[in-house]
Write a protein that holds these residues in place. Structure first.
Motif, PDB file in Angstrom:
ATOM      1  N   ALA A 270       6.087  89.025  33.107  1.00 13.56           N
ATOM      2  CA  ALA A 270       6.860  89.660  32.030  1.00 13.56           C
ATOM      3  C   ALA A 270       8.140  88.891  31.745  1.00 13.56           C
ATOM      4  O   ALA A 270       8.839  88.464  32.666  1.00 13.56           O
ATOM      5  CB  ALA A 270       7.196  91.103  32.423  1.00 13.56           C
ATOM      6  N   VAL A 272      11.200  89.663  31.042  1.00  9.59           N
ATOM      7  CA  VAL A 272      12.083  90.839  31.088  1.00  9.59           C
ATOM      8  C   VAL A 272      13.388  90.522  30.340  1.00  9.59           C
ATOM      9  O   VAL A 272      13.942  89.432  30.504  1.00  9.59           O
ATOM     10  CB  VAL A 272      12.393  91.190  32.565  1.00  9.59           C
ATOM     11  N   ALA A 273      13.864  91.487  29.556  1.00 10.36           N
ATOM     12  CA  ALA A 273      15.145  91.277  28.868  1.00 10.36           C
ATOM     13  C   ALA A 273      16.232  91.150  29.942  1.00 10.36           C
ATOM     14  O   ALA A 273      16.357  92.021  30.803  1.00 10.36           O
ATOM     15  CB  ALA A 273      15.436  92.465  27.964  1.00 10.36           C
ATOM     16  N   ASP A 274      16.964  90.055  29.917  1.00  6.16           N
ATOM     17  CA  ASP A 274      17.945  89.825  30.985  1.00  6.16           C
ATOM     18  C   ASP A 274      19.217  90.634  30.785  1.00  6.16           C
ATOM     19  O   ASP A 274      19.965  90.859  31.718  1.00  6.16           O
ATOM     20  CB  ASP A 274      18.306  88.338  31.052  1.00  6.16           C
ATOM     21  N   LEU A 301      12.077  91.799  40.348  1.00  4.51           N
ATOM     22  CA  LEU A 301      11.452  91.103  41.477  1.00  4.51           C
ATOM     23  C   LEU A 301      12.333  91.152  42.728  1.00  4.51           C
ATOM     24  O   LEU A 301      11.834  91.329  43.840  1.00  4.51           O
ATOM     25  CB  LEU A 301      11.130  89.654  41.111  1.00  4.51           C
ATOM     26  N   LYS A 334      15.286  84.956  44.451  1.00  2.00           N
ATOM     27  CA  LYS A 334      14.525  86.207  44.399  1.00  2.00           C
ATOM     28  C   LYS A 334      13.568  86.352  45.594  1.00  2.00           C
ATOM     29  O   LYS A 334      12.765  87.270  45.634  1.00  2.00           O
ATOM     30  CB  LYS A 334      13.709  86.263  43.096  1.00  2.00           C
TER      31      LYS A 334
HETATM   32  O1  C5P Z   1      15.838  85.206  36.149  1.00  2.00           O
HETATM   33  P1  C5P Z   1      14.701  85.045  35.201  1.00  2.00           P
HETATM   34  O2  C5P Z   1      14.606  86.141  34.190  1.00  2.00           O
HETATM   35  O3  C5P Z   1      14.632  83.742  34.500  1.00  2.00           O
HETATM   36  O4  C5P Z   1      13.421  85.095  36.167  1.00  2.00           O
HETATM   37  C1  C5P Z   1      12.127  85.138  35.701  1.00  2.00           C
HETATM   38  C2  C5P Z   1      11.239  85.911  36.641  1.00  2.00           C
HETATM   39  O5  C5P Z   1      11.899  87.072  37.129  1.00  2.00           O
HETATM   40  C3  C5P Z   1       9.994  86.422  35.948  1.00  2.00           C
HETATM   41  O6  C5P Z   1       8.934  86.460  36.895  1.00  2.00           O
HETATM   42  C4  C5P Z   1      10.412  87.800  35.484  1.00  2.00           C
HETATM   43  O7  C5P Z   1       9.291  88.666  35.316  1.00  2.00           O
HETATM   44  C5  C5P Z   1      11.323  88.259  36.599  1.00  2.00           C
HETATM   45  N1  C5P Z   1      12.455  89.105  36.166  1.00  2.00           N
HETATM   46  C6  C5P Z   1      12.608  90.354  36.709  1.00  2.00           C
HETATM   47  N2  C5P Z   1      13.657  91.171  36.354  1.00  2.00           N
HETATM   48  C7  C5P Z   1      14.571  90.740  35.465  1.00  2.00           C
HETATM   49  C8  C5P Z   1      14.439  89.472  34.922  1.00  2.00           C
HETATM   50  C9  C5P Z   1      13.372  88.683  35.282  1.00  2.00           C
HETATM   51  O8  C5P Z   1      11.785  90.761  37.535  1.00  2.00           O
HETATM   52  N3  C5P Z   1      15.564  91.526  35.136  1.00  2.00           N
END
Ligand code: C5P
Length: 395
Positions: A270, A272-274, A301, A334
């Protein structure tokens, strides 16, 4: 070449195991024979060691570096032929008091029983209940035939022909190879998430969800028990999959966390919106000029890893620059087992040129592939890496 454990228990049909052994040897397989103490009353270990070219195992307690049952449990398949009433009862009750039952207690590979006994014993309800229980747990059985028994009576319980047993064993091996995720619970996250500004607008990204949907489809094809948790996308989930629709990062986090304890593998594709707005406006925002204040969303994660230490977690990373270095940093930060680095060009598209990175930061660069082909290569790599990790010495 496969390594097969051929277990022989104390039945009059024990001599027929020599025929099975010869056929496997002809097929180029490595065979290790394990005789229970009762089997040695019917046949001699010497015949089996001569034909297999390997020492025959009869005892648990010979001094060795690795316990023999653990070493043999790591074989490609365990075949118990002939298998007695007593031996089925022992395995069904979780008893491991000889080498063969101990091997089976530690085995992760397919275990196949070929029962052989008197008709009355075969029809005994306790045996039939034990067989039912073992089948439900994933053990294989090759049914005895009806024919002349050792008592000269005709009935069910006769040991099947060695050719048939060997053919069925090869079928089971092929099936196990085609479905290496059988019995594994897998969570795949896919698509984007949305963070609301007001009742109408949200922050999101251009993820198509295609990579995650292909990963889920491939996991299903390989026998996995898959749940696909997806943000809003325009594509259809694979047929027959457990599908959970979410919209926000919070919802995605809740759904993943709720399943983490029972899962074996989590693949976080996914996007995911940061960031999420610090303030949510209840009414549609109206302004000539607008400055948004955003904060980081919860890192799913990271959260999952904190709670579920044993879960095998694969992350995805998509960056506009320093693609590999940033993916490596995320793997560490992570505490992931593996990470897939994507170039920016893969966002929203049908193809991708990924790099696979493992915990030792070893890289494997793949050429430009369709997302469907990439998902196959990703699964080959995940399965191999996970097996290596599971088989690594723990001390
Ligand atoms: O830090 P970033 O968003 O680039 O990391 C990407 C990975 O971390 C992806 O596997 C994404 O699904 C996961 N992710 C997450 N929670 C967030 C942001 C990203 O689990 N808030």
């Amino acid at each position: 070449m496969k390594r097969i454990v051929l277990g022989i228990t104390g039945s009059i049909a024990a001599y027929k195991a020599l025929e099975i052994l010869r056929r496997f040897k002809k097929g180029g397989e490595e065979i290790v024979c394990v005789l229970t103490p009762h089997a040695t009353k019917f046949v001699t270990p010497l015949s089996f060691s001569t034909l297999s070219g390997n020492p025959v195992v009869t005892g648990l307690f010979e001094p060795r570096n690795t316990p023999i049952h653990i070493e043999l449990a790591a074989s490609d398949l365990i075949l118990v032929a002939p298998c007695t009433y007593n031996f089925i009862g022992k395995v069904a009750s979780g008893i491991a008091d000889d080498t063969l039952s101990s091997v089976i207690s530690a085995a992760k590979s397919p275990v196949v029983f070929v029962p052989s006994m008197n008709t009355n014993m075969w029809e005994n309800k306790i045996l039939q209940e034990n067989i039912k229980k073992l089948k439900k747990l994933g053990y294989y059985f090759i049914q005895p035939e009806t024919g002349a028994l050792s008592t000269n009576k005709i009935g069910k319980g006769r040991f099947p022909e060695p050719d048939l047993i060997v053919k069925k064993v090869y079928q089971i091996i092929a099936q196990a190879e085609a479905t290496p995720l059988q019995g594994k619970r897998i969570i795949v996250t896919a698509g984007s998430t949305q963070e609301d500004l007001d009742p109408i607008r949200c922050i999101t990204n251009r993820s198509s969800g295609r990579m995650g949907y292909e990963i889920a489809r491939e996991a299903l094809a390989r026998g996995g028990d898959v749940v696909l948790i997806s943000g809003p996308v325009e594509i259809e989930p694979p047929k027959g999959i457990e599908f959970v629709k979410v919209r926000t990062t919070k919802e995605l986090a809740q759904e993943v966390l709720a399943r983490g304890d029972k899962a074996h593998i989590l693949i976080g594709t996914a996007a995911v919106a940061d960031y999420t707005p610090v303030h949510y406006e209840n009414k549609k925002i109206k302004a000539d000029k607008l400055t948004l204040e955003l904060k980081k969303t919860q890192d799913i994660l990271k959260l999952v890893r904190k709670r579920y230490k044993k879960l095998f977690i694969v992350g995805f990373s998509l960056e506009s620059n320093n693609v590999i270095e940033r993916a490596k940093a995320k793997l560490k930060e992570k505490s992931l087992d593996l990470i897939v680095a994507n170039p920016l060009s893969s966002l929203g598209g049908f193809e991708t040129q990924i790099t696979l990175i493992d915990r030792n930061l070893k890289l494997k660069k793949l050429p430009l592939l369709s997302k469907s082909e990439a998902s196959k290569q990703i699964w080959d790599w995940i399965i191999k890496s996970r097996n290596e990790q599971l088989n690594a010495p723990t001390n």
